[in-house]
Design an enzyme around this catalytic site. Sequence first.
Site, PDB file in Angstrom:
ATOM      1  N   LYS A 236       0.819  -1.207   0.000  1.00 14.43           N
ATOM      2  CA  LYS A 236       0.000   0.000   0.000  1.00 14.43           C
ATOM      3  C   LYS A 236       0.857   1.261   0.000  1.00 14.43           C
ATOM      4  O   LYS A 236       2.073   1.226   0.169  1.00 14.43           O
ATOM      5  CB  LYS A 236      -0.949  -0.005   1.203  1.00 14.43           C
ATOM      6  CG  LYS A 236      -2.107  -0.975   1.050  1.00 14.43           C
ATOM      7  CD  LYS A 236      -3.110  -0.831   2.166  1.00 14.43           C
ATOM      8  CE  LYS A 236      -4.341  -1.689   1.929  1.00 14.43           C
ATOM      9  NZ  LYS A 236      -5.322  -1.580   3.047  1.00 14.43           N
ATOM     10  N   ARG A 270      -3.338  -9.689   5.733  1.00 11.99           N
ATOM     11  CA  ARG A 270      -3.944  -9.794   4.405  1.00 11.99           C
ATOM     12  C   ARG A 270      -2.898  -9.350   3.383  1.00 11.99           C
ATOM     13  O   ARG A 270      -2.484  -8.183   3.391  1.00 11.99           O
ATOM     14  CB  ARG A 270      -5.202  -8.929   4.317  1.00 11.99           C
ATOM     15  CG  ARG A 270      -5.957  -9.040   2.993  1.00 11.99           C
ATOM     16  CD  ARG A 270      -7.219  -8.199   3.025  1.00 11.99           C
ATOM     17  NE  ARG A 270      -7.987  -8.336   1.786  1.00 11.99           N
ATOM     18  CZ  ARG A 270      -7.812  -7.581   0.702  1.00 11.99           C
ATOM     19  NH1 ARG A 270      -6.895  -6.622   0.704  1.00 11.99           N
ATOM     20  NH2 ARG A 270      -8.551  -7.777  -0.369  1.00 11.99           N
TER      21      ARG A 270
END
Length: 293
Positions: A236, A270
């Site tokens: 991210k 995740r």
Amino acid sequence: MLQAVQDTCFPAAQTLRCPGGRVLDLRRPQVMGILNLTPDSFFEGNRIGNADELLRRAEAMLQAGAAVLDLGGYSSRPGAEDITEDEEKRRLLPAVEAVRRAFPEAILSVDTFRSGVASEAVAAGADILNDISGGELDPEMLPTAGRLGVPYILMHMRGTPQTMAQQTHYEGDIVLEMARYFRDKLAVLRAAGVTDVVLDPGFGFAKTPAQSHELLRRLPELRVLGLPILAGLSRKTLVYKPLGLSPDAALTGTIAVNALALLNGARLLRVHDVAEAVQTVQLVSTTYPQLSS
């Protein structure tokens, strides 16, 4: 205030009871592998082009040690295109059916905020609902989770994927606001009959990289809620932007922040890169065995 939050929510829980007798044991941190069924995922290396590739990717993740496979047909990257519910179902439901058929013992999660998609996905073989909106984008989602009787991943987000980048201003303490949000949502879930819940702070969702790093540092403060915490940090902006990289080059940074998340109490990672995350869990758990109890 945080103690009051704990007193009004669920007791501590470390297992998720899934359909078919499947159980996800989070007494030891586990890894969730991401299976993106969208053509515009922010990480190009994780895009899946066809059914054969889907099953190959699912098998590789399971063999690498993924405890959960998370399938999603709606891109939630900042500014992503909004698609119809029918299009999301078209992408997602055949994939859930195919993976369930090929891997009957696997635990499958579906990444959706729509109750209609959730209902059909569970009927197709999904075990867990992973809702980025915490029920904010579909008022029927939380009652649906209770009716379906499946575990629910409750994430913190503001706005929608299309607007969240403009909603990063917090008047007060970001962690305290998040704790209040979870407290209120957990009360609704409890009233709906949902008993197995995982909390997801929503790194990058209506949060700047700096806010996400603060949240990562202060993750232990959310453990007072007594529920397992999911950390979705993989490739991210908070990883690659400070390093001046792209998502494709952010694996090493992802490993670093995943290790920090584990040290700060995350029980579920995740990720796009399962093998590396499983190795991270193994090494951190070896050095800090108290994290696996």
